[in-house]
Design an enzyme around this catalytic site. Structure first.
Site, PDB file in Angstrom:
ATOM      1  CB  THR A  83      -0.937   0.027   1.228  1.00  0.00           C
ATOM      2  OG1 THR A  83      -1.432   1.348   1.419  1.00  0.00           O
ATOM      3  CG2 THR A  83      -0.223  -0.387   2.507  1.00  0.00           C
ATOM      4  CG  ASP A  84      -1.118   5.047  -0.845  1.00  0.00           C
ATOM      5  OD1 ASP A  84      -1.593   4.436   0.136  1.00  0.00           O
ATOM      6  OD2 ASP A  84      -1.748   5.948  -1.441  1.00  0.00           O
ATOM      7  CD  GLU A  85      -2.973   3.876   4.720  1.00  0.00           C
ATOM      8  OE1 GLU A  85      -2.648   3.710   5.899  1.00  0.00           O
ATOM      9  OE2 GLU A  85      -4.139   4.010   4.340  1.00  0.00           O
ATOM     10  CE  LYS A 118      -0.479  -4.514   3.076  1.00  0.00           C
ATOM     11  NZ  LYS A 118      -0.866  -5.883   2.612  1.00  0.00           N
ATOM     12  CE1 TYR A 176      -3.313  -2.299   6.018  1.00  0.00           C
ATOM     13  CE2 TYR A 176      -3.131   0.064   5.612  1.00  0.00           C
ATOM     14  CZ  TYR A 176      -3.254  -1.234   5.140  1.00  0.00           C
ATOM     15  OH  TYR A 176      -3.304  -1.473   3.796  1.00  0.00           O
TER      16      TYR A 176
HETATM   17  O1  DAU Z   1      -3.925   4.274   0.721  1.00  0.00           O
HETATM   18  C1  DAU Z   1      -4.230   2.918   0.598  1.00  0.00           C
HETATM   19  C2  DAU Z   1      -4.963   2.543   1.849  1.00  0.00           C
HETATM   20  O2  DAU Z   1      -6.220   3.164   1.767  1.00  0.00           O
HETATM   21  C3  DAU Z   1      -5.106   1.057   2.062  1.00  0.00           C
HETATM   22  O3  DAU Z   1      -3.847   0.489   2.260  1.00  0.00           O
HETATM   23  C4  DAU Z   1      -5.951   0.807   3.299  1.00  0.00           C
HETATM   24  O4  DAU Z   1      -6.177  -0.557   3.471  1.00  0.00           O
HETATM   25  C5  DAU Z   1      -7.263   1.520   3.161  1.00  0.00           C
HETATM   26  O5  DAU Z   1      -7.997   1.358   4.357  1.00  0.00           O
HETATM   27  C6  DAU Z   1      -7.057   2.990   2.873  1.00  0.00           C
HETATM   28  O6  DAU Z   1      -6.556   3.690   4.026  1.00  0.00           O
HETATM   29  P1  DAU Z   1      -7.131   5.114   4.435  1.00  0.00           P
HETATM   30  O7  DAU Z   1      -6.930   5.298   5.870  1.00  0.00           O
HETATM   31  O8  DAU Z   1      -6.619   6.176   3.526  1.00  0.00           O
HETATM   32  O9  DAU Z   1      -8.674   4.846   4.048  1.00  0.00           O
HETATM   33  P2  DAU Z   1     -10.019   5.217   4.790  1.00  0.00           P
HETATM   34  O10 DAU Z   1     -11.101   4.952   3.820  1.00  0.00           O
HETATM   35  O11 DAU Z   1     -10.106   4.620   6.142  1.00  0.00           O
HETATM   36  O12 DAU Z   1      -9.873   6.786   4.974  1.00  0.00           O
HETATM   37  C7  DAU Z   1      -9.692   7.632   3.864  1.00  0.00           C
HETATM   38  C8  DAU Z   1      -9.613   9.038   4.388  1.00  0.00           C
HETATM   39  O13 DAU Z   1     -10.913   9.399   4.890  1.00  0.00           O
HETATM   40  C9  DAU Z   1      -8.656   9.219   5.556  1.00  0.00           C
HETATM   41  O14 DAU Z   1      -8.062  10.489   5.470  1.00  0.00           O
HETATM   42  C10 DAU Z   1      -9.561   9.145   6.779  1.00  0.00           C
HETATM   43  C11 DAU Z   1     -10.856   9.741   6.273  1.00  0.00           C
HETATM   44  N1  DAU Z   1     -12.083   9.220   6.901  1.00  0.00           N
HETATM   45  C12 DAU Z   1     -12.262   7.868   6.915  1.00  0.00           C
HETATM   46  C13 DAU Z   1     -13.394   7.330   7.514  1.00  0.00           C
HETATM   47  C14 DAU Z   1     -13.594   5.830   7.544  1.00  0.00           C
HETATM   48  C15 DAU Z   1     -13.028  10.089   7.444  1.00  0.00           C
HETATM   49  O15 DAU Z   1     -12.855  11.328   7.403  1.00  0.00           O
HETATM   50  N2  DAU Z   1     -14.150   9.552   8.036  1.00  0.00           N
HETATM   51  C16 DAU Z   1     -14.362   8.206   8.111  1.00  0.00           C
HETATM   52  O16 DAU Z   1     -15.381   7.774   8.673  1.00  0.00           O
END
Ligand code: DAU
Length: 340
Positions: free
Chosen positions: A124-126, A152, A148
């Site tokens: 992942t880019d993370e 990775k 997480y």
């Molecule tokens: O970048 C690749 C990654 O993207 C993957 O490796 C991960 O498995 C995947 O979960 C994802 O990580 P993020 O943390 O970027 O994804 P998430 O959808 O959880 O969150 C995206 C952005 O949105 C992040 O800045 C947090 C924000 N967010 C997320 C949720 C769930 C909110 O503001 N509110 C929320 O309820």
């Protein structure tokens, strides 16, 4: 080709299996999946009876099962299996370390013993961490922020060490944020669409100005397929589609598709250690000959429509009745984590 795919009942893995079986009429797939909370047999309902597909329930950390499957000498192993949600890893890192690092180690060892000719590990880019300006190249240092992303990063370094030390033919992909059909409704896009369809709020963390680079899941599948066939052993490939957006931009887009206004946004406490911006330089993969094909807005519209049309898929996952539903459907004891 015979492929051993791990974690193929999850979001990206299941999309990849369907993509491969549809594209290559002679390919066969064995899918090893532990069936954790975010795995779902419904994701592959349309192909589950294909004679070219078989499913094995098991953990990538289970040496016995892994050795049995790897000793059948698949042409490639593609490892999608991982716990992937950052917020869950903050609450309980344990299973992230166990599966994402130790599980990968079991897979790598079996691959080494059986002299597997290709091992693709999905990263992942993370792993690179946050970047204020510019974009990360594959050669940049890894600087992950969450349990997480650290798990990775550890796994991809371990996999690369197996290439350097044992000549195991490893390739790593590091992709940006995926969206599309069958994404468990805990990630930004799938959670917000489904919340809004239920007339709930979209919980935006902090100021909502964090930036993510979005790729439609089928573009990621196509990129992994391309790397499987054309990637160079021992290399890392970044995968993204140049769609950097703030979380607020994404939220407003979804509100717009669903004819909702900003009163449906709720600003909530920020995620601890929240990465501000992810950005990948994908010139290496472009130079290898791959480029994304989906238009971002069209893919988003398609995704919103899919969740609108498939509430029977996501509603049980959100209602807290998932376990009951799951046992009824599949008669297994696989339990989801508590909703939080
Ligand atoms: O970048 C690749 C990654 O993207 C993957 O490796 C991960 O498995 C995947 O979960 C994802 O990580 P993020 O943390 O970027 O994804 P998430 O959808 O959880 O969150 C995206 C952005 O949105 C992040 O800045 C947090 C924000 N967010 C997320 C949720 C769930 C909110 O503001 N509110 C929320 O309820």
């Amino acid at each position: 080709m015979n492929l051993l795919i791990t974690g193929g009942l999850g979001f990206i893995g299941s999309n990849f299996i369907r993509y491969i079986l549809n594209k290559y009429p002679d390919y066969r797939i064995i899918n090893l999946d532990i069936v954790s909370y975010c795995a779902n047999f419904e994701n592959l309902r349309d192909i589950k009876n294909s004679p070219r597909y078989s499913f094995v329930k098991g953990d990538i950390g289970d040496k016995k099962i892994v050795e049995q499957l790897v000793s059948r000498q698949p042409d490639a192993i593609i490892n999608f299996a991982a716990f992937s949600h950052v917020d869950r890893s903050i609450i309980d890192p344990d299973e992230f370390l166990r599966t994402n690092i130790l599980g990968v180690h079991v897979l790598l060892e079996a691959a080494r013993q059986c002299k597997i000719s290709r091992f693709i590990h999905i990263g992942t880019d993370e792993e690179y961490g946050s970047i204020e300006s510019g974009s990360f190249k594959e050669s940049d240092i890894l600087n992950p922020s969450s349990p997480y992303s650290s798990s990775k990063a550890a796994a991809s370094l371990l996999a690369l060490s197996y290439f350097k030390t044992y000549d195991l033919p490893v390739i790593i992909t590091r992709s940006s944020n995926n969206f599309g059909q069958f994404q468990y409704p805990e990630k930004l896009i799938s959670l917000f669409i489904t919340n809004l369809l239920e007339n709930k709020k979209a919980p935006v963390y902090g100021d909502g100005l964090q930036v993510r680079d979005w790729i439609f899941v089928l573009d990621n599948c196509a990129a992994i397929d391309y790397i499987l066939h054309h990637g160079r052993i021992g290399e890392v490939y970044n995968i993204a589609a140049a769609n950097e957006k703030t979380n607020l931009e994404i939220t407003r887009l979804i509100l717009n598709y669903l004819n909702k206004d900003e009163s449906s946004i709720e600003f909530v406490k920020d995620r601890p250690g929240h990465d501000r911006r992810y950005s990948l330089d994908c010139s290496k993969l472009r130079n290898l000959g791959w480029q994304p094909k989906y238009d971002f807005s069209e893919a988003m519209a398609k995704t919103v429509q899919w969740y609108k049309n498939n509430s029977q898929w996501w509603q049980p996952l959100k209602s807290g009745k998932y376990l009951e539903y799951y046992r009824k459907q599949y008669g297994t004891g696989a339990a989801p984590l508590e909703q939080f």
